[in-house]
Design a protein around this motif. Structure first.
Motif, PDB file in Angstrom:
ATOM      1  N   LEU A  80     -37.382  -3.141 -43.806  1.00 30.53           N
ATOM      2  CA  LEU A  80     -35.897  -3.826 -44.421  1.00 30.53           C
ATOM      3  C   LEU A  80     -35.346  -4.540 -44.126  1.00 30.53           C
ATOM      4  O   LEU A  80     -34.539  -4.157 -43.446  1.00 30.53           O
ATOM      5  N   GLN A  81     -35.812  -5.876 -44.236  1.00 29.98           N
ATOM      6  CA  GLN A  81     -34.112  -6.980 -44.042  1.00 29.98           C
ATOM      7  C   GLN A  81     -32.795  -6.521 -44.700  1.00 29.98           C
ATOM      8  O   GLN A  81     -32.861  -6.721 -46.127  1.00 29.98           O
ATOM      9  N   MET A  82     -32.115  -6.178 -44.212  1.00 29.96           N
ATOM     10  CA  MET A  82     -30.864  -5.661 -45.198  1.00 29.96           C
ATOM     11  C   MET A  82     -29.584  -6.568 -44.640  1.00 29.96           C
ATOM     12  O   MET A  82     -28.836  -7.065 -43.244  1.00 29.96           O
ATOM     13  N   ASN A  83     -29.036  -7.825 -45.198  1.00 28.38           N
ATOM     14  CA  ASN A  83     -28.086  -8.402 -45.467  1.00 28.38           C
ATOM     15  C   ASN A  83     -26.781  -8.066 -46.085  1.00 28.38           C
ATOM     16  O   ASN A  83     -26.898  -7.738 -46.605  1.00 28.38           O
ATOM     17  N   SER A  84     -25.601  -8.593 -45.666  1.00 33.92           N
ATOM     18  CA  SER A  84     -24.342  -8.467 -46.228  1.00 33.92           C
ATOM     19  C   SER A  84     -24.157  -6.729 -46.363  1.00 33.92           C
ATOM     20  O   SER A  84     -23.194  -6.448 -47.147  1.00 33.92           O
ATOM     21  N   LEU A  85     -24.406  -6.848 -45.100  1.00 32.24           N
ATOM     22  CA  LEU A  85     -24.140  -5.221 -45.154  1.00 32.24           C
ATOM     23  C   LEU A  85     -23.041  -4.848 -45.483  1.00 32.24           C
ATOM     24  O   LEU A  85     -21.635  -6.025 -45.354  1.00 32.24           O
TER      25      LEU A  85
END
Length: 120
Positions: A80-85
């Motif tokens: 799971l790539q999580m960006n703009s956290l």
């Protein structure tokens, strides 16, 4: 069945983290794989899921456009790539095995969870 998550930790708002889950003890390509999360004092939330073929994907509205799920059927892993956290993404994230290869939100096994904290 074993599901072992890795990759959690601390990130700043706007930052990124990548979670990985190593699966073993079952036929990986016979099951949907997914991620869910639970924050303190909040309910359980399904985050994302993917079928074995990769053409059936679910994202919660809260993460659409920011998170990307992927799986490597040769290595029995789901990520799971999580960006703009955002701070509201802070939670314990769980890897989960779907009951079959079709249902995107029905699960029968869970990992131990990995903490994600988003804070400045």
């Amino acid at each position: 069945v074993q599901l072992v998550e890795s990759g959690g930790g601390l990130a700043q708002p706007g930052g990124s983290l990548r979670l990985s889950c190593a699966a073993s003890g079952f036929s990986f390509t016979s099951h949907v794989m997914g991620w869910a999360r639970q924050a303190p004092g909040k309910g359980f939330e399904w985050v994302s899921a993917m079928n074995p073929e990769g053409d059936g994907i679910y994202y919660a509205d809260s993460v659409k456009g920011r998170f990307t799920i992927s799986r490597d059927n040769a290595k029995n892993t789901v990520s799971l790539q999580m960006n703009s956290l955002k701070p509201e993404d802070s939670a314990v994230y769980y890897c989960a095995r779907g009951k079959d290869r079709r249902a995107l939100r029905e699960y029968d096994y869970w990992g131990q969870g990995t903490q994600v904290t988003v804070s400045s």
